[in-house]
Design a protein around this motif. Structure first.
Motif, short mmCIF file in Angstrom:
data_model
loop_
_atom_site.label_atom_id
_atom_site.label_comp_id
_atom_site.label_asym_id
_atom_site.label_seq_id
_atom_site.Cartn_x
_atom_site.Cartn_y
_atom_site.Cartn_z
N SER A 170 2.90 32.38 49.99
CA SER A 170 3.38 32.85 48.70
C SER A 170 4.53 33.83 48.88
O SER A 170 4.37 34.85 49.56
N ASN A 171 5.67 33.53 48.29
CA ASN A 171 6.79 34.48 48.32
C ASN A 171 6.44 35.75 47.55
O ASN A 171 6.86 36.85 47.94
N PHE A 172 5.69 35.59 46.49
CA PHE A 172 5.29 36.75 45.68
C PHE A 172 4.46 37.72 46.51
O PHE A 172 4.74 38.93 46.54
N LEU A 173 3.43 37.20 47.22
CA LEU A 173 2.58 38.06 48.05
C LEU A 173 3.37 38.65 49.22
O LEU A 173 3.14 39.80 49.60
N ALA A 174 4.28 37.85 49.77
CA ALA A 174 5.10 38.34 50.88
C ALA A 174 6.02 39.48 50.42
O ALA A 174 6.22 40.46 51.14
N ASN A 175 6.57 39.36 49.23
CA ASN A 175 7.48 40.39 48.72
C ASN A 175 6.76 41.70 48.44
O ASN A 175 7.27 42.78 48.77
N ILE A 176 5.58 41.63 47.82
CA ILE A 176 4.88 42.87 47.47
C ILE A 176 4.26 43.54 48.69
O ILE A 176 3.87 44.70 48.63
N THR A 177 4.16 42.80 49.80
CA THR A 177 3.63 43.39 51.04
C THR A 177 4.72 43.49 52.12
O THR A 177 4.41 43.55 53.31
N GLN A 178 5.96 43.49 51.68
CA GLN A 178 7.11 43.72 52.57
C GLN A 178 7.17 42.75 53.75
O GLN A 178 7.36 43.15 54.89
N GLY A 179 6.95 41.47 53.45
CA GLY A 179 7.14 40.43 54.47
C GLY A 179 5.92 40.07 55.28
O GLY A 179 6.06 39.41 56.32
N SER A 180 4.74 40.46 54.85
CA SER A 180 3.53 40.07 55.59
C SER A 180 3.24 38.59 55.36
O SER A 180 3.85 37.95 54.50
N ARG A 181 2.28 38.07 56.12
CA ARG A 181 1.90 36.65 55.99
C ARG A 181 0.72 36.45 55.05
O ARG A 181 0.06 35.40 55.09
N LEU A 182 0.45 37.42 54.20
CA LEU A 182 -0.63 37.28 53.23
C LEU A 182 -0.41 36.05 52.37
O LEU A 182 0.69 35.80 51.89
N HIS A 183 -1.47 35.27 52.16
CA HIS A 183 -1.37 34.04 51.38
C HIS A 183 -2.54 33.93 50.41
O HIS A 183 -3.45 34.77 50.40
N TRP A 184 -2.51 32.86 49.60
CA TRP A 184 -3.51 32.70 48.54
C TRP A 184 -4.89 32.33 49.08
O TRP A 184 -5.83 32.19 48.30
N GLY A 185 -5.02 32.21 50.36
CA GLY A 185 -6.32 31.89 50.94
C GLY A 185 -7.37 32.95 50.67
O GLY A 185 -8.57 32.68 50.79
#
Length: 354
Positions: free
Chosen positions: A183-198
């Protein structure tokens, strides 16, 4: 009698906390012996996780497979089984989800993404079904069969990738965007982390385990068989069927953990020459979490936080990254020594009353 029950419940909650404290304390002593500042080291972990969005996102991302792997182990434990094969089931589910996404490229996202996730769960469940079948029909101990299945999965996935899904870089092709959990949204709010909708899948998994085991007749039978197979058989329950079902559901949770890695974190699967370690860490997560859904989430948060935040120890406190693995190993050691901790706490509390 009620006093004894209160004491048991109190011990159940306190022992994991004491184990974590002792693990962190021993880790601090090792740091002091090596000339490092443990307060600065542990402080850097806490600061990075709670004050830096990137590390917070990476911590949650690392929690996702750990939660699902912990649920797999905990589910089997709750039904009287010891599933050591979570690592192999995870790898089988990982490959299945990636292969499904690649081979069915072209399907709309609303179909392909759920189908790929389900493929991981189904294949992981099948990988757990086989040891369950061996246990139910031929009395083969699940510890032995699941350990062997780990190695079969390790080399089978490598063979399939190399001969059917191989691309440059010793890995499968990248999955299509329509099957990705990134998710680009999750990556943006976490400053480029690999957090995803999983993380949503992990939350659903926690709820599912609770519903299945404590809110359904099937869950009651599974727990009953785990508590006393002979009594359950006398009561008319099909012990063999419940053993197979338990291992299959446990394997499905593990397969989902693999799917989250394939569809979320990496977007592909490499040819592995060694185990990922997630499945084995799931055993420690389940033990520390007292084999409960909420406990698994909290234990996964601790392990993920130590692993992710530990990366900052070297830059801030000069502590080698490998030392955090020693701390985690110490926590696992003390969890495994829970009987000794219980004995010591009971003696201490008994003396205090006298």
């Amino acid at each position: 009698m009620s006093g004894l029950l209160k004491k048991v419940n109190w011990m159940t909650l306190v022992v994991p906390l004491v184990s974590v404290f002792l693990g962190l304390l021993c880790g601090a002593l090792i740091m002091l012996a090596g000339g490092y500042n443990p307060l600065l080291a542990y402080g850097s972990i806490i600061q990075s996780i709670f004050l830096q969005p990137y590390y917070a996102g990476e911590t949650i991302r690392a929690m996702i497979p750990l939660v699902l792997a912990g649920l797999a182990v905990a589910f089997a434990f709750r039904t009287g089984l010891f599933n050591i094969g979570v690592e192999g089931q995870l790898m089988a589910g990982w490959l299945a989800s990636v292969a499904c996404a690649i081979e069915l490229d072209g399907l709309p996202r609303i179909i392909l993404l759920p189908l790929s996730i389900i493929a991981g769960a189904v294949v992981g469940g099948l990988w757990g079904y086989l040891p369950g079948l061996l246990k139910a029909r031929f009395k083969v101990h699940e510890v032995i069969s699941t350990i062997m299945m780990n190695y079969i999965s390790l080399y089978a996935t490598a063979y399939i990738i190399k001969n059917f899904l191989y691309t440059e870089g010793e890995r499968t092709p990248t999955i299509p965007a329509s099957a990705s959990l990134a998710s680009n949204f999750l990556a943006n709010i976490t400053q480029g982390s690999r957090l995803h909708w999983g993380f949503i899948v992990a939350i659903i998994g926690v709820i599912l385990m609770w519903l299945i085991l404590w809110k359904t007749t099937m869950g009651y039978e599974l727990r009953s068989v785990g508590f006393s197979p002979d009594a359950s058989k006398y009561a008319g329950m099909n012990v063999g069927r419940n053993i197979i079902l338990s291992m299959a559901i446990s394997g499905a949770f593990a397969g989902l953990a693999g799917a989250m890695e394939g569809l979320g974190t990496y977007q592909y699967m490499t040819i592995n020459s060694a185990f990922t370690g997630i499945g084995f860490n799931g055993i420690a997560v389940a033990l520390l979490g007292m084999n409960t859904p909420v406990g698994v989430v909290l234990a996964a948060a601790l392990f993920a936080g130590l692993q992710t935040g530990g990366l900052t120890m070297q830059s801030v406190a000069g502590v080698p990254v490998e030392l955090i693995q020693i701390v985690i190993a110490l926590i696992i050691f003390f969890i495994g020594s829970s009987y000794v901790i219980k004995w010591a706490l009971l003696r201490f509390s008994g003396r205090g009353r006298n």
